[in-house]
Write a protein that holds these residues in place. Structure first.
Motif, PDB file in Angstrom:
ATOM      1  N   UNK A   1      37.382 -32.456 -58.602  1.00 30.05           N
ATOM      2  CA  UNK A   1      38.267 -32.054 -57.511  1.00 30.05           C
ATOM      3  C   UNK A   1      38.198 -33.101 -56.399  1.00 30.05           C
ATOM      4  N   UNK A   2      39.304 -33.276 -55.670  1.00 29.75           N
ATOM      5  CA  UNK A   2      39.223 -34.180 -54.510  1.00 29.75           C
ATOM      6  C   UNK A   2      38.426 -33.523 -53.385  1.00 29.75           C
ATOM      7  N   UNK A   3      38.076 -34.322 -52.379  1.00 29.06           N
ATOM      8  CA  UNK A   3      37.371 -33.779 -51.212  1.00 29.06           C
ATOM      9  C   UNK A   3      38.332 -32.865 -50.444  1.00 29.06           C
ATOM     10  N   UNK A   4      38.034 -31.558 -50.365  1.00 38.59           N
ATOM     11  CA  UNK A   4      38.988 -30.658 -49.701  1.00 38.59           C
ATOM     12  C   UNK A   4      39.193 -30.994 -48.221  1.00 38.59           C
ATOM     13  N   UNK A   5      38.199 -31.627 -47.595  1.00 41.60           N
ATOM     14  CA  UNK A   5      38.349 -31.925 -46.163  1.00 41.60           C
ATOM     15  C   UNK A   5      39.140 -33.221 -45.924  1.00 41.60           C
ATOM     16  N   UNK A   6      39.390 -33.976 -47.003  1.00 40.05           N
ATOM     17  CA  UNK A   6      40.206 -35.207 -46.918  1.00 40.05           C
ATOM     18  C   UNK A   6      39.624 -36.173 -45.895  1.00 40.05           C
ATOM     19  N   UNK A   7      38.288 -36.166 -45.799  1.00 39.18           N
ATOM     20  CA  UNK A   7      37.623 -36.831 -44.682  1.00 39.18           C
ATOM     21  C   UNK A   7      37.854 -38.347 -44.633  1.00 39.18           C
ATOM     22  N   UNK A   8      37.874 -39.014 -45.820  1.00 32.60           N
ATOM     23  CA  UNK A   8      38.093 -40.468 -45.830  1.00 32.60           C
ATOM     24  C   UNK A   8      39.365 -40.819 -45.068  1.00 32.60           C
ATOM     25  N   UNK A   9      40.408 -40.075 -45.343  1.00 32.84           N
ATOM     26  CA  UNK A   9      41.713 -40.382 -44.760  1.00 32.84           C
ATOM     27  C   UNK A   9      41.805 -39.953 -43.293  1.00 32.84           C
TER      28      UNK A   9
ATOM     29  N   UNK B   1      41.731 -27.048 -36.251  1.00 32.99           N
ATOM     30  CA  UNK B   1      40.993 -26.014 -36.989  1.00 32.99           C
ATOM     31  C   UNK B   1      41.946 -24.920 -37.476  1.00 32.99           C
ATOM     32  N   UNK B   2      42.897 -24.546 -36.625  1.00 33.17           N
ATOM     33  CA  UNK B   2      43.866 -23.513 -37.012  1.00 33.17           C
ATOM     34  C   UNK B   2      44.680 -23.961 -38.225  1.00 33.17           C
ATOM     35  N   UNK B   3      45.040 -25.231 -38.244  1.00 31.75           N
ATOM     36  CA  UNK B   3      45.785 -25.763 -39.398  1.00 31.75           C
ATOM     37  C   UNK B   3      44.911 -25.720 -40.653  1.00 31.75           C
ATOM     38  N   UNK B   4      43.646 -26.109 -40.493  1.00 32.89           N
ATOM     39  CA  UNK B   4      42.736 -26.061 -41.648  1.00 32.89           C
ATOM     40  C   UNK B   4      42.518 -24.636 -42.134  1.00 32.89           C
ATOM     41  N   UNK B   5      42.441 -23.687 -41.206  1.00 29.38           N
ATOM     42  CA  UNK B   5      42.261 -22.292 -41.617  1.00 29.38           C
ATOM     43  C   UNK B   5      43.430 -21.828 -42.480  1.00 29.38           C
ATOM     44  N   UNK B   6      44.649 -22.234 -42.104  1.00 30.05           N
ATOM     45  CA  UNK B   6      45.816 -21.868 -42.921  1.00 30.05           C
ATOM     46  C   UNK B   6      45.754 -22.576 -44.268  1.00 30.05           C
ATOM     47  N   UNK B   7      45.441 -23.871 -44.225  1.00 32.26           N
ATOM     48  CA  UNK B   7      45.367 -24.638 -45.481  1.00 32.26           C
ATOM     49  C   UNK B   7      44.380 -24.013 -46.457  1.00 32.26           C
ATOM     50  N   UNK B   8      43.169 -23.708 -45.963  1.00 35.15           N
ATOM     51  CA  UNK B   8      42.147 -23.150 -46.853  1.00 35.15           C
ATOM     52  C   UNK B   8      42.482 -21.712 -47.274  1.00 35.15           C
ATOM     53  N   UNK B   9      43.518 -21.158 -46.684  1.00 36.64           N
ATOM     54  CA  UNK B   9      43.943 -19.815 -47.093  1.00 36.64           C
ATOM     55  C   UNK B   9      45.043 -19.873 -48.149  1.00 36.64           C
ATOM     56  N   UNK B  10      45.547 -21.079 -48.410  1.00 36.72           N
ATOM     57  CA  UNK B  10      46.605 -21.229 -49.421  1.00 36.72           C
ATOM     58  C   UNK B  10      46.091 -22.041 -50.604  1.00 36.72           C
ATOM     59  N   UNK B  11      45.514 -23.219 -50.312  1.00 38.54           N
ATOM     60  CA  UNK B  11      45.128 -24.173 -51.355  1.00 38.54           C
ATOM     61  C   UNK B  11      44.138 -25.143 -50.711  1.00 38.54           C
ATOM     62  N   UNK B  12      42.874 -25.077 -51.112  1.00 31.91           N
ATOM     63  CA  UNK B  12      41.871 -25.938 -50.469  1.00 31.91           C
ATOM     64  C   UNK B  12      42.092 -27.403 -50.777  1.00 31.91           C
ATOM     65  N   UNK B  13      42.591 -27.667 -51.994  1.00 29.22           N
ATOM     66  CA  UNK B  13      42.714 -29.068 -52.441  1.00 29.22           C
ATOM     67  C   UNK B  13      44.170 -29.501 -52.397  1.00 29.22           C
ATOM     68  N   UNK B  14      44.709 -29.622 -51.210  1.00 31.23           N
ATOM     69  CA  UNK B  14      46.128 -29.981 -51.139  1.00 31.23           C
ATOM     70  C   UNK B  14      46.360 -31.423 -51.575  1.00 31.23           C
TER      71      UNK B  14
END
Ligand code: PLP
Length: 356
Positions: free
Chosen positions: A56-64, A230-243
């Protein structure tokens, strides 16, 4: 109608520009960049080990997000990345517009905004642009549930100064303001990113699809204060962690690193835009002042829909919106000089034959 059909969500979707499968067309309909992505992107893609796709890719997309934070001189927790800015904007609508009051955006703007409002049941109002397609800032002084401004605007290409954007922000401190800057790099004007530290309710959305030549990779990002991110991440992790997929993350980092290459491509497009303006003028077109990689043109005598069809029959694709107030305009992306030459050669012949 079957009973279960009542349970199906009814939505009129956004219509994307055509991506015809045929080669040898002049494609000026979706504001893609005619130049290839930065050399570092090509190298990263060629060097990718397919075995790495097991993971799986890094869900936090930290590199980018870290690379983008460095580039825009922000903290890492002030950047959010997603699958194109369409994905980022959809999550922003979902995360930020939960008021009973209507959100506001211009009647003529990116036509995806009303689609997300319908999809997420967000009430909205669309104050009309004036007769020159300019935003009347006072329309955004009233109480609202949020504000969305594309700057430069689409499909008009008109870009407002940062002072104009700040004026709207200063009148909207109690709601979230999204500035969609898909085309800002072509405008020569300042991004609203510089206002993030001053306005904690500001979200600036940008994309890799236009200036960075990577529409096919699907990368977009939002910048704002950490509470909003953080609010955007909360929504993202509620739909698909690995966008975002691993390939896109690696390629995206390289594109940000090679800002010089990107700057160069932008310069070439701005030059070609100026040359195209001259050509359009000579052919009897008028247009709005563009801060983007497209021109929004209308002809003095010939209807836009007819020109659009004639162009299409000759494998030259531009964008036509059959919508109130703009249905006599064509949106023409700025391509390579040789593509623009083909467009103008055809238009010259077509207009002469119509006037004969
Ligand atoms: C192109 C565009 C986008 C979407 O770009 P993505 O390819 O999804 O990153 C968003 N807003 C505007 C105004 C655009 O023109």
């Amino acid at each position: 109608m079957k009973p279960w059909e009542n349970n199906i969500r009814k939505i009129k979707p956004y219509t994307p520009g055509e991506q015809p499968g045929v080669k040898d067309i002049v494609k000026l309909n979706t504001n893609e960049n005619p130049f290839p992505p930065a050399p570092g992107v090509m190298k990263a893609l060629k060097g990718m080990d397919p075995d790495s796709l097991r993971r799986y890719p890094d869900p936090s997309i930290r590199l980018l997000t870290a690379e983008l934070a460095r580039f825009y001189k922000l903290e890492e927790d002030m950047v959010f990345a997603g699958v194109g800015s369409d994905d980022v904007l959809a999550m922003a609508f979902l995360a930020f517009f939960n008021s009973d009051k209507p959100i506001l955006f211009p009647d003529i703007s990116y036509s995806f905004y009303p689609v997300w409002c319908d999809l997420f049941h967000i009430p909205y109002e669309t104050p009309p642009l004036d007769e020159n397609f300019k935003i009347n800032r006072k329309d955004y002084y009233k109480e609202n549930g949020g504000v969305v401004i594309a700057n430069p605007n689409a499909p008009t290409g008109i870009c407002e100064d940062l002072s104009f954007i700040e004026d709207i922000l200063s009148h909207n401190k109690d709601c979230i303001v999204i500035i969609d800057e898909a085309y800002i790099d072509f405008s020569g004007k300042d991004s609203a990113v510089g206002l993030i530290h001053k306005y904690d309710n500001l979200i600036v959305v940008q994309t890799f699809s236009k200036a960075r030549s990577m529409a096919g990779m699907r990368i977009g990002y939002a910048m704002g204060n950490p509470v909003l991110i953080k609010a955007l991440n909360d929504v993202k992790y509620s739909i698909n962690s690995y966008t975002m997929n691993s390939t896109a993350i690696i390629a995206g980092v390289e594109a940000v690193r090679d800002a010089e290459y990107c700057r160069n491509a932008i310069e070439k497009i701005i030059k070609e835009r100026a040359r195209s303006e001259e050509q359009f003028k000579q052919l009897g077109f008028t247009f709005t002042e563009s801060g983007s990689n497209f021109l929004f043109v209308t002809h003095r005598t010939l209807p836009a829909s007819e020109i659009f069809n004639a162009l299409r029959e000759n494998n030259i694709y531009v964008r036509y919106f059959n919508a109130p107030r703009i249905d006599n305009y064509l949106r023409v992306s700025i391509g390579k000089p040789e593509d623009m030459d083909k467009l103008f050669a055809f238009l010259k012949e077509y207009i002469e034959s119509r006037n004969a």
